[in-house]
Design an enzyme around this catalytic site. Structure first.
Site, PDB file in Angstrom:
ATOM      1  N   ARG A 131       0.729  -1.174   0.117  1.00 24.14           N
ATOM      2  CA  ARG A 131       0.168   0.256   0.209  1.00 24.14           C
ATOM      3  C   ARG A 131       0.933   1.720  -0.126  1.00 24.14           C
ATOM      4  NH1 ARG A 131      -4.972   0.120   4.227  1.00 24.14           N
ATOM      5  NH2 ARG A 131      -3.117  -0.011   5.828  1.00 24.14           N
ATOM      6  N   ARG A 164       2.406   3.789   4.517  1.00 25.76           N
ATOM      7  CA  ARG A 164       2.208   3.994   6.403  1.00 25.76           C
ATOM      8  C   ARG A 164       3.089   3.493   7.042  1.00 25.76           C
ATOM      9  NH1 ARG A 164      -4.445   2.708   7.338  1.00 25.76           N
ATOM     10  NH2 ARG A 164      -3.082   1.725   8.797  1.00 25.76           N
TER      11      ARG A 164
HETATM   12  P1  AMP Z   1      -6.139   1.045  11.343  1.00 22.20           P
HETATM   13  O1  AMP Z   1      -6.294   2.753  10.145  1.00 22.20           O
HETATM   14  O2  AMP Z   1      -8.075   0.897  11.498  1.00 22.20           O
HETATM   15  O3  AMP Z   1      -5.815   0.046  11.576  1.00 22.20           O
HETATM   16  O4  AMP Z   1      -6.141   1.541  12.449  1.00 22.20           O
HETATM   17  C1  AMP Z   1      -4.589   2.290  12.641  1.00 22.20           C
HETATM   18  C2  AMP Z   1      -4.068   1.285  14.266  1.00 22.20           C
HETATM   19  O5  AMP Z   1      -4.678   2.973  14.777  1.00 22.20           O
HETATM   20  C3  AMP Z   1      -4.446  -0.182  14.702  1.00 22.20           C
HETATM   21  O6  AMP Z   1      -2.390  -0.623  14.375  1.00 22.20           O
HETATM   22  C4  AMP Z   1      -4.070   1.186  16.562  1.00 22.20           C
HETATM   23  O7  AMP Z   1      -3.116   1.060  16.509  1.00 22.20           O
HETATM   24  C5  AMP Z   1      -4.828   2.151  16.124  1.00 22.20           C
HETATM   25  N1  AMP Z   1      -6.553   1.499  16.227  1.00 22.20           N
HETATM   26  C6  AMP Z   1      -7.449   2.214  15.606  1.00 22.20           C
HETATM   27  N2  AMP Z   1      -9.213   2.107  15.939  1.00 22.20           N
HETATM   28  C7  AMP Z   1      -8.653   1.106  17.542  1.00 22.20           C
HETATM   29  C8  AMP Z   1      -9.328   0.600  18.483  1.00 22.20           C
HETATM   30  N3  AMP Z   1     -10.909   0.553  17.927  1.00 22.20           N
HETATM   31  N4  AMP Z   1      -8.944   0.229  19.217  1.00 22.20           N
HETATM   32  C9  AMP Z   1      -7.752   0.128  19.122  1.00 22.20           C
HETATM   33  N5  AMP Z   1      -6.469   0.635  18.326  1.00 22.20           N
HETATM   34  C10 AMP Z   1      -6.554   1.199  17.586  1.00 22.20           C
END
Ligand code: AMP
Length: 219
Positions: A131, A164
């Site tokens: 990505r 990222r």
């Molecule tokens: P994502 O873009 O949804 O994959 O989120 C990226 C990162 O943000 C994750 O790997 C976590 O470190 C953090 N994160 C996002 N949403 C959550 C959540 N609901 N609970 C805990 N950490 C979160």
């Protein structure tokens, strides 16, 4: 309509979530996007969250539930009953799911469906490691499946592409482990709680997955 979108990192929650939100007039709430914005803005939340995100770990439940309370509460006031929300990347643990249940009860909202997007692990790893995101317009490419015309340059606006920081191999592995251990069990949590749960095969072209998701929501 109020919907939760579940799926491992790289399953396509972001892409499908945006399409679904537009088609069904839902407000998409992505805790990952909110946290990344906080990191970019250098807020206290961002500084606290960054070290967990960079390690592929989950941000602590109390922080996430505080964030959810803020955005869902505001969402309810702004939309006054129309539209609804689509949660992308939240809840991710049992404590978050229980907190969300309480929050929805307080706000007088109910959950209409939980949709799970399934993608095999080896595909997830390629999707995440390949990505690249445009730092200028936010367009997303994949060096394996959907490469930009010129490597490192956005085909939409010509801006520079970046990876990222949590899409590095070790972090990806950790994020997938955390999903299996903490988030996947929520599928059973919602089945047990009597929610409408639908599983969708996410290892197909974006348009086909979207069609299935739309059918699942309309049924
Ligand atoms: P994502 O873009 O949804 O994959 O989120 C990226 C990162 O943000 C994750 O790997 C976590 O470190 C953090 N994160 C996002 N949403 C959550 C959540 N609901 N609970 C805990 N950490 C979160």
């Amino acid at each position: 309509m109020n919907v939760i979108l579940l799926g491992a990192p790289g399953a396509g929650k972001g892409t499908q979530g945006e399409l679904l939100a537009e088609r069904h007039g839902l407000r998409r709430i992505s805790t990952g996007d909110l946290l990344r914005e906080a990191v970019r803005n250098g807020t206290r939340l961002g500084l606290e969250a960054k070290r967990y995100m960079d390690a592929g770990e989950l941000v602590p439940d109390d922080i996430i539930l505080g964030l959810a309370r803020e955005v869902l509460g505001a969402s309810k006031e702004n939309s006054a009953g129309e539209g609804g929300f689509l949660l992308d990347g939240f809840p991710r643990t049992r404590a978050q799911a229980e907190g969300l249940d309480r929050l929805l009860a307080e706000l007088g909202l109910r959950l209409d469906a939980v949709i799970v997007i399934d993608v095999p692990n080896e595909i997830l790893i390629k999707r995440l490691s390949g990505r690249r995101t445009c730092t200028r317009c936010g367009a997303v490419f994949n060096i394996y499946f959907d490469p930009p015309r010129t490597p490192g340059t956005c085909s939409v606006c010509g801006g520079p592409l970046e990876q990222r920081s949590d899409d590095e191999p070790d972090t990806i592995r950790r994020r997938l482990e955390v999903y299996q251990a903490q988030t996947e069990p929520l599928v059973q949590y919602y089945v047990d709680s009597g929610a409408v749960v639908r599983r969708i095969d996410g290892d197909r072209p974006v348009r086909d997955v979207f069609e299935d998701l739309t059918k699942a929501l309309e049924s």
